[in-house]
Design a protein around this motif. Structure first.
Motif, PDB file in Angstrom:
ATOM      1  N   ILE A   1       0.820  -1.220   0.000  1.00  0.00           N
ATOM      2  CA  ILE A   1       0.000   0.000   0.000  1.00  0.00           C
ATOM      3  C   ILE A   1       0.850   1.264   0.000  1.00  0.00           C
ATOM      4  O   ILE A   1       0.327   2.363   0.046  1.00  0.00           O
ATOM      5  CB  ILE A   1      -1.035   0.021   1.149  1.00  0.00           C
ATOM      6  N   GLY A   2       2.158   1.115  -0.068  1.00  0.00           N
ATOM      7  CA  GLY A   2       3.033   2.279  -0.181  1.00  0.00           C
ATOM      8  C   GLY A   2       3.632   2.694   1.144  1.00  0.00           C
ATOM      9  O   GLY A   2       3.582   1.975   2.131  1.00  0.00           O
ATOM     10  N   LYS A   3       4.174   3.881   1.148  1.00  0.00           N
ATOM     11  CA  LYS A   3       4.787   4.448   2.362  1.00  0.00           C
ATOM     12  C   LYS A   3       3.690   5.175   3.131  1.00  0.00           C
ATOM     13  O   LYS A   3       3.387   6.326   2.881  1.00  0.00           O
ATOM     14  CB  LYS A   3       5.964   5.331   1.980  1.00  0.00           C
ATOM     15  N   TYR A   4       3.106   4.465   4.054  1.00  0.00           N
ATOM     16  CA  TYR A   4       1.869   4.833   4.733  1.00  0.00           C
ATOM     17  C   TYR A   4       2.070   5.762   5.931  1.00  0.00           C
ATOM     18  O   TYR A   4       1.279   6.627   6.195  1.00  0.00           O
ATOM     19  CB  TYR A   4       1.189   3.534   5.164  1.00  0.00           C
ATOM     20  N   TYR A   5       3.150   5.536   6.665  1.00  0.00           N
ATOM     21  CA  TYR A   5       3.395   6.289   7.899  1.00  0.00           C
ATOM     22  C   TYR A   5       4.349   7.447   7.623  1.00  0.00           C
ATOM     23  O   TYR A   5       5.432   7.235   7.082  1.00  0.00           O
ATOM     24  CB  TYR A   5       3.986   5.380   8.979  1.00  0.00           C
ATOM     25  N   PRO A   6       3.983   8.673   8.009  1.00  0.00           N
ATOM     26  CA  PRO A   6       4.842   9.831   7.726  1.00  0.00           C
ATOM     27  C   PRO A   6       6.216   9.754   8.397  1.00  0.00           C
ATOM     28  O   PRO A   6       7.185  10.286   7.880  1.00  0.00           O
ATOM     29  CB  PRO A   6       4.052  11.022   8.257  1.00  0.00           C
ATOM     30  N   ASP A   7       6.303   9.066   9.530  1.00  0.00           N
ATOM     31  CA  ASP A   7       7.568   8.983  10.267  1.00  0.00           C
ATOM     32  C   ASP A   7       8.382   7.739   9.907  1.00  0.00           C
ATOM     33  O   ASP A   7       9.363   7.422  10.550  1.00  0.00           O
ATOM     34  CB  ASP A   7       7.293   9.010  11.768  1.00  0.00           C
ATOM     35  N   CYS A   8       7.965   7.030   8.854  1.00  0.00           N
ATOM     36  CA  CYS A   8       8.613   5.776   8.497  1.00  0.00           C
ATOM     37  C   CYS A   8       8.806   5.725   6.987  1.00  0.00           C
ATOM     38  O   CYS A   8       7.858   5.888   6.219  1.00  0.00           O
ATOM     39  CB  CYS A   8       7.738   4.609   8.958  1.00  0.00           C
ATOM     40  N   ASP A   9      10.034   5.489   6.559  1.00  0.00           N
ATOM     41  CA  ASP A   9      10.343   5.461   5.130  1.00  0.00           C
ATOM     42  C   ASP A   9      10.225   4.050   4.544  1.00  0.00           C
ATOM     43  O   ASP A   9      10.616   3.815   3.415  1.00  0.00           O
ATOM     44  CB  ASP A   9      11.751   6.022   4.902  1.00  0.00           C
ATOM     45  N   GLU A  10       9.695   3.119   5.302  1.00  0.00           N
ATOM     46  CA  GLU A  10       9.583   1.747   4.835  1.00  0.00           C
ATOM     47  C   GLU A  10       8.276   1.527   4.063  1.00  0.00           C
ATOM     48  O   GLU A  10       7.294   2.239   4.257  1.00  0.00           O
ATOM     49  CB  GLU A  10       9.630   0.781   6.011  1.00  0.00           C
ATOM     50  N   MET A  11       8.278   0.508   3.204  1.00  0.00           N
ATOM     51  CA  MET A  11       7.083   0.099   2.485  1.00  0.00           C
ATOM     52  C   MET A  11       6.122  -0.568   3.468  1.00  0.00           C
ATOM     53  O   MET A  11       6.557  -1.263   4.392  1.00  0.00           O
ATOM     54  CB  MET A  11       7.450  -0.884   1.369  1.00  0.00           C
ATOM     55  N   VAL A  12       4.843  -0.336   3.275  1.00  0.00           N
ATOM     56  CA  VAL A  12       3.825  -0.935   4.138  1.00  0.00           C
ATOM     57  C   VAL A  12       2.987  -1.908   3.307  1.00  0.00           C
ATOM     58  O   VAL A  12       2.635  -1.633   2.163  1.00  0.00           O
ATOM     59  CB  VAL A  12       2.939   0.145   4.791  1.00  0.00           C
ATOM     60  N   TYR A  13       2.709  -3.059   3.916  1.00  0.00           N
ATOM     61  CA  TYR A  13       1.909  -4.121   3.297  1.00  0.00           C
ATOM     62  C   TYR A  13       0.709  -4.415   4.185  1.00  0.00           C
ATOM     63  O   TYR A  13       0.823  -4.426   5.410  1.00  0.00           O
ATOM     64  CB  TYR A  13       2.755  -5.388   3.127  1.00  0.00           C
ATOM     65  N   GLU A  14      -0.431  -4.672   3.555  1.00  0.00           N
ATOM     66  CA  GLU A  14      -1.666  -4.928   4.301  1.00  0.00           C
ATOM     67  C   GLU A  14      -2.143  -6.357   4.070  1.00  0.00           C
ATOM     68  O   GLU A  14      -2.052  -6.890   2.967  1.00  0.00           O
ATOM     69  CB  GLU A  14      -2.757  -3.959   3.873  1.00  0.00           C
ATOM     70  N   CYS A  15      -2.687  -6.937   5.127  1.00  0.00           N
ATOM     71  CA  CYS A  15      -3.315  -8.251   5.093  1.00  0.00           C
ATOM     72  C   CYS A  15      -4.686  -8.094   5.748  1.00  0.00           C
ATOM     73  O   CYS A  15      -4.776  -7.598   6.867  1.00  0.00           O
ATOM     74  CB  CYS A  15      -2.464  -9.251   5.862  1.00  0.00           C
ATOM     75  N   VAL A  16      -5.748  -8.503   5.066  1.00  0.00           N
ATOM     76  CA  VAL A  16      -7.121  -8.352   5.575  1.00  0.00           C
ATOM     77  C   VAL A  16      -7.706  -9.712   5.870  1.00  0.00           C
ATOM     78  O   VAL A  16      -7.573 -10.648   5.061  1.00  0.00           O
ATOM     79  CB  VAL A  16      -8.009  -7.607   4.552  1.00  0.00           C
ATOM     80  N   PHE A  17      -8.346  -9.828   7.031  1.00  0.00           N
ATOM     81  CA  PHE A  17      -9.016 -11.070   7.437  1.00  0.00           C
ATOM     82  C   PHE A  17     -10.523 -10.842   7.476  1.00  0.00           C
ATOM     83  O   PHE A  17     -10.987  -9.838   8.028  1.00  0.00           O
ATOM     84  CB  PHE A  17      -8.551 -11.514   8.821  1.00  0.00           C
ATOM     85  N   ASN A  18     -11.277 -11.785   6.917  1.00  0.00           N
ATOM     86  CA  ASN A  18     -12.732 -11.850   7.020  1.00  0.00           C
ATOM     87  C   ASN A  18     -13.071 -13.218   7.581  1.00  0.00           C
ATOM     88  O   ASN A  18     -12.876 -14.233   6.901  1.00  0.00           O
ATOM     89  CB  ASN A  18     -13.389 -11.683   5.638  1.00  0.00           C
ATOM     90  N   LEU A  19     -13.559 -13.249   8.813  1.00  0.00           N
ATOM     91  CA  LEU A  19     -13.784 -14.513   9.506  1.00  0.00           C
ATOM     92  C   LEU A  19     -15.223 -14.592  10.005  1.00  0.00           C
ATOM     93  O   LEU A  19     -15.867 -13.560  10.257  1.00  0.00           O
ATOM     94  CB  LEU A  19     -12.822 -14.629  10.677  1.00  0.00           C
ATOM     95  N   PRO A  20     -15.761 -15.792  10.191  1.00  0.00           N
ATOM     96  CA  PRO A  20     -17.116 -15.932  10.718  1.00  0.00           C
ATOM     97  C   PRO A  20     -17.245 -15.258  12.094  1.00  0.00           C
ATOM     98  O   PRO A  20     -16.374 -15.416  12.944  1.00  0.00           O
ATOM     99  CB  PRO A  20     -17.314 -17.439  10.828  1.00  0.00           C
ATOM    100  N   ALA A  21     -18.340 -14.536  12.280  1.00  0.00           N
ATOM    101  CA  ALA A  21     -18.531 -13.771  13.528  1.00  0.00           C
ATOM    102  C   ALA A  21     -18.625 -14.688  14.732  1.00  0.00           C
ATOM    103  O   ALA A  21     -18.260 -14.277  15.840  1.00  0.00           O
ATOM    104  CB  ALA A  21     -19.786 -12.904  13.421  1.00  0.00           C
ATOM    105  N   ASP A  22     -19.069 -15.912  14.565  1.00  0.00           N
ATOM    106  CA  ASP A  22     -19.147 -16.808  15.718  1.00  0.00           C
ATOM    107  C   ASP A  22     -17.772 -17.223  16.221  1.00  0.00           C
ATOM    108  O   ASP A  22     -17.644 -17.784  17.293  1.00  0.00           O
ATOM    109  CB  ASP A  22     -20.011 -18.029  15.418  1.00  0.00           C
ATOM    110  N   ASP A  23     -16.719 -16.919  15.467  1.00  0.00           N
ATOM    111  CA  ASP A  23     -15.339 -17.136  15.918  1.00  0.00           C
ATOM    112  C   ASP A  23     -14.774 -15.920  16.648  1.00  0.00           C
ATOM    113  O   ASP A  23     -13.658 -15.966  17.157  1.00  0.00           O
ATOM    114  CB  ASP A  23     -14.410 -17.442  14.734  1.00  0.00           C
ATOM    115  N   ALA A  24     -15.530 -14.814  16.675  1.00  0.00           N
ATOM    116  CA  ALA A  24     -15.039 -13.552  17.227  1.00  0.00           C
ATOM    117  C   ALA A  24     -14.839 -13.617  18.722  1.00  0.00           C
ATOM    118  O   ALA A  24     -15.495 -14.239  19.447  1.00  0.00           O
ATOM    119  CB  ALA A  24     -15.977 -12.404  16.882  1.00  0.00           C
TER     120      ALA A  24
END
Length: 97
Positions: free
Chosen positions: A74-97
């Motif tokens: 997703i790019g360089k997301y944090y203003p105080d950090c020059d590193e690349m940022v990667y996102e991982c999204v989870f969609n799980l059954p609510a009964d596991d919440a």
């Protein structure tokens, strides 16, 4: 894998199999959002490795072991950090919440 496990290791490092540099830092675990039958949350990792494309990667962590996750750059997301940022999204059954 669930929200509480990742929240407990927020700020820690993960190793990326077969890549150099191989360190990803779990910068942020988003708040859990329950929507009907599903709950979602996302992980934001930062790394000096700017060459990862959108794909499934194997990560390892001393407490969580090995896990396969789909990472999206997703790019360089944090203003105080020059590193690349990667996102991982989870969609799980609510009964596991």
């Amino acid at each position: 894998m669930d929200y509480s496990l990742f929240k407990s290791v927020e700020g820690q490092t993960f190793h990326l199999a077969d890549f150099t540099p191989d360190i990803l830092t779990l910068k942020e675990v988003s708040d859990k959002n329950i929507n009907g039958q599903w709950y979602t949350f996302s992980l934001l990792f930062s790394s000096n490795n700017n060459s990862l494309s959108q794909a499934t990667y194997q990560l390892s962590h001393p407490e969580l072991g090995k896990l396969d996750v789909f990472l999206v750059p997703i790019g360089k997301y944090y203003p105080d950090c020059d590193e690349m940022v990667y996102e991982c999204v989870f969609n799980l059954p609510a009964d596991d919440a």
